[in-house]
Design a protein around this motif. Structure first.
Motif, PDB file in Angstrom:
ATOM      1  N   VAL A   1       0.836  -1.205   0.000  1.00  0.00           N
ATOM      2  CA  VAL A   1       0.000   0.000   0.000  1.00  0.00           C
ATOM      3  C   VAL A   1       0.871   1.254   0.000  1.00  0.00           C
ATOM      4  N   CYS A   2       1.942   1.218   0.801  1.00  0.00           N
ATOM      5  CA  CYS A   2       2.864   2.367   0.838  1.00  0.00           C
ATOM      6  C   CYS A   2       3.497   2.594  -0.534  1.00  0.00           C
ATOM      7  N   TYR A   3       3.837   1.506  -1.217  1.00  0.00           N
ATOM      8  CA  TYR A   3       4.433   1.623  -2.553  1.00  0.00           C
ATOM      9  C   TYR A   3       3.434   2.196  -3.549  1.00  0.00           C
ATOM     10  N   LEU A   4       2.203   1.647  -3.536  1.00  0.00           N
ATOM     11  CA  LEU A   4       1.193   2.085  -4.494  1.00  0.00           C
ATOM     12  C   LEU A   4       0.862   3.563  -4.340  1.00  0.00           C
ATOM     13  N   ILE A   5       0.882   4.054  -3.121  1.00  0.00           N
ATOM     14  CA  ILE A   5       0.559   5.460  -2.864  1.00  0.00           C
ATOM     15  C   ILE A   5       1.807   6.334  -2.932  1.00  0.00           C
ATOM     16  N   GLY A   6       2.902   5.829  -2.352  1.00  0.00           N
ATOM     17  CA  GLY A   6       4.105   6.641  -2.237  1.00  0.00           C
ATOM     18  C   GLY A   6       4.813   6.897  -3.545  1.00  0.00           C
ATOM     19  N   PHE A   7       4.886   5.889  -4.422  1.00  0.00           N
ATOM     20  CA  PHE A   7       5.590   6.057  -5.699  1.00  0.00           C
ATOM     21  C   PHE A   7       5.020   7.215  -6.512  1.00  0.00           C
ATOM     22  N   PRO A   8       3.705   7.265  -6.774  1.00  0.00           N
ATOM     23  CA  PRO A   8       3.172   8.384  -7.576  1.00  0.00           C
ATOM     24  C   PRO A   8       3.388   9.744  -6.918  1.00  0.00           C
ATOM     25  N   ILE A   9       3.239   9.786  -5.584  1.00  0.00           N
ATOM     26  CA  ILE A   9       3.411  11.070  -4.896  1.00  0.00           C
ATOM     27  C   ILE A   9       4.841  11.567  -5.035  1.00  0.00           C
ATOM     28  N   ILE A  10       5.808  10.679  -4.779  1.00  0.00           N
ATOM     29  CA  ILE A  10       7.214  11.079  -4.876  1.00  0.00           C
ATOM     30  C   ILE A  10       7.571  11.444  -6.312  1.00  0.00           C
ATOM     31  N   LYS A  11       7.064  10.694  -7.276  1.00  0.00           N
ATOM     32  CA  LYS A  11       7.373  10.969  -8.672  1.00  0.00           C
ATOM     33  C   LYS A  11       6.815  12.319  -9.105  1.00  0.00           C
ATOM     34  N   LEU A  12       5.600  12.641  -8.656  1.00  0.00           N
ATOM     35  CA  LEU A  12       5.019  13.945  -8.981  1.00  0.00           C
ATOM     36  C   LEU A  12       5.805  15.077  -8.332  1.00  0.00           C
ATOM     37  N   MET A  13       6.347  14.837  -7.142  1.00  0.00           N
ATOM     38  CA  MET A  13       7.168  15.850  -6.475  1.00  0.00           C
ATOM     39  C   MET A  13       8.498  16.036  -7.206  1.00  0.00           C
ATOM     40  N   VAL A  14       9.070  14.885  -7.657  1.00  0.00           N
ATOM     41  CA  VAL A  14      10.360  14.948  -8.347  1.00  0.00           C
ATOM     42  C   VAL A  14      10.231  15.674  -9.681  1.00  0.00           C
ATOM     43  N   ARG A  15       9.078  15.584 -10.326  1.00  0.00           N
ATOM     44  CA  ARG A  15       8.879  16.216 -11.630  1.00  0.00           C
ATOM     45  C   ARG A  15       9.076  17.719 -11.593  1.00  0.00           C
ATOM     46  N   LYS A  16       8.938  18.310 -10.428  1.00  0.00           N
ATOM     47  CA  LYS A  16       9.081  19.757 -10.300  1.00  0.00           C
ATOM     48  C   LYS A  16      10.541  20.199 -10.183  1.00  0.00           C
ATOM     49  N   SER A  17      11.432  19.262  -9.984  1.00  0.00           N
ATOM     50  CA  SER A  17      12.851  19.617  -9.824  1.00  0.00           C
ATOM     51  C   SER A  17      13.463  19.996 -11.167  1.00  0.00           C
ATOM     52  N   LYS A  18      14.533  20.788 -11.121  1.00  0.00           N
ATOM     53  CA  LYS A  18      15.178  21.286 -12.339  1.00  0.00           C
ATOM     54  C   LYS A  18      15.849  20.154 -13.106  1.00  0.00           C
ATOM     55  N   TRP A  19      16.532  19.260 -12.387  1.00  0.00           N
ATOM     56  CA  TRP A  19      17.259  18.189 -13.077  1.00  0.00           C
ATOM     57  C   TRP A  19      16.311  17.240 -13.803  1.00  0.00           C
ATOM     58  N   TYR A  20      15.116  17.042 -13.215  1.00  0.00           N
ATOM     59  CA  TYR A  20      14.145  16.156 -13.859  1.00  0.00           C
ATOM     60  C   TYR A  20      13.613  16.808 -15.138  1.00  0.00           C
ATOM     61  N   THR A  21      13.311  18.103 -15.050  1.00  0.00           N
ATOM     62  CA  THR A  21      12.817  18.825 -16.227  1.00  0.00           C
ATOM     63  C   THR A  21      13.853  18.848 -17.334  1.00  0.00           C
ATOM     64  N   LYS A  22      15.110  19.059 -16.920  1.00  0.00           N
ATOM     65  CA  LYS A  22      16.193  19.077 -17.904  1.00  0.00           C
ATOM     66  C   LYS A  22      16.352  17.714 -18.563  1.00  0.00           C
TER      67      LYS A  22
END
Length: 310
Positions: free
Chosen positions: A238-259
């Motif tokens: 359950v932690c994986y199913l919920i945590g993965f999308p949340i963390i990934k959406l947070m990471v998408r806002k970082s500069k290195w991810y956008t680059k």
């Protein structure tokens, strides 16, 4: 005559194996040399065994010793039984319950005269369903009490009641019976592998990251059961199913991810923390560790070569 011969051979074998293993002096119906039983338990069980002996003549004794070294529990129990001479002469109606806590061993030794009343299978059932679950939880009082009362019930002609279901102290550890060091080592292996792929799924832009998310669901659902048990694995899933999308959406806002996302879209490849990610036609993207790469040129083999073994 045959029985005397077999017993003599077994005793001689046991004596050879048990050289250096002292037989405790018989001090009463309970001889607790390992010091694992409370005074209350010893008093109540002593009274119960005395009452049974007075009414039936059957003699039951309990022995606890810290360790028996390299000796087998079967040989040691037989040696103690014969040294203590449990049961009445000619009737052989004795029972010995022996517990060796440091070696995590136990045995119920049955006199010849009681083998028709209490079979080896019955003794094994008592050990498996009554004593072992208590001992695993460190409850020696409960385990010995359960063993003695079950033995007496069988000798009195009663049927054993259904064994109580032993509930795990924590849902996280209701899986395979593993020692803590084994859980740690296996856990490092399992979570190291699926954790790495999870990390790559989080930092990989595009459809490749989400492909890994769905691909890893069955792995997060099954492999943690080995370490954490069913309950722990369910919580982790359950932690994986919920945590993965949340963390990934947070990471998408970082500069290195956008680059990296832009580079992957324009150049077909990107580098993130030493990992090279390239776009692919099938799953959206692929990745590899940094450094030079090598691939074959399309040749084939005719089957020649050599093999060996060691």
């Amino acid at each position: 005559m045959k029985r005397i011969f077999v017993t003599t051979v077994m005793l001689l074998t046991a004596a050879a194996v048990l050289s250096g293993q002292d037989i405790p002096y018989l001090t009463g119906r309970i001889t607790d040399t390992a010091g694992i039983l409370s005074s209350g338990t010893k008093e109540s069980l002593t009274a119960l065994m005395k009452q049974h002996e007075d009414s039936t003549g059957n003699q039951i004794a309990v022995l606890t010793v810290p360790t028996i070294g390299s000796a087998s529990i079967e040989d040691y129990a037989l040696e103690v039984f014969e040294e203590w001479k449990l049961g009445q002469r000619g009737v052989d109606n004795g029972i010995l319950i022996i517990v060796v806590p440091d070696d995590r061993k136990m045995r119920i030794e049955i006199g010849y005269g009681l083998e028709g009343v209490m079979t080896d299978g019955m003794a094994g059932e008592i050990i498996r369903t009554r004593m072992t679950p208590c001992f695993k939880n460190g409850d020696y009082d409960g385990g010995v009490t359960a063993g003695v009362t079950a033995v007496i019930a069988l000798l009195d002609g009663q049927e054993l009641e259904a064994a109580p279901v032993q509930k795990s102290e924590s849902a996280f550890f209701d899986g395979p019976d593993l020692a803590l060091p084994e859980r740690i080592l296996i856990g490092c292996f399992i979570f190291g592998i699926i954790g790495l792929f999870t990390f790559m799924g989080i930092i990989t832009p595009g459809g490749g990251g989400w492909f890994l998310y769905f691909f890893l669901i069955p792995f997060w659902a099954m492999f943690p059961i080995i370490v954490l048990g069913t309950g722990g694995a369910l919580v982790l899933l359950v932690c994986y199913l919920i945590g993965f999308p949340i963390i990934k959406l947070m990471v998408r806002k970082s500069k290195w991810y956008t680059k990296a996302a832009k580079s992957l879209k324009s150049k077909g490849r990107a580098s993130i923390g030493g990992f090279n990610i390239s776009s692919g036609s099938s799953s959206g993207s692929s990745w590899s560790s940094g450094g030079s790469s090598f691939s074959g040129g399309g040749g084939s083999s005719g089957g020649g070569g050599a093999s060996g073994s060691w």
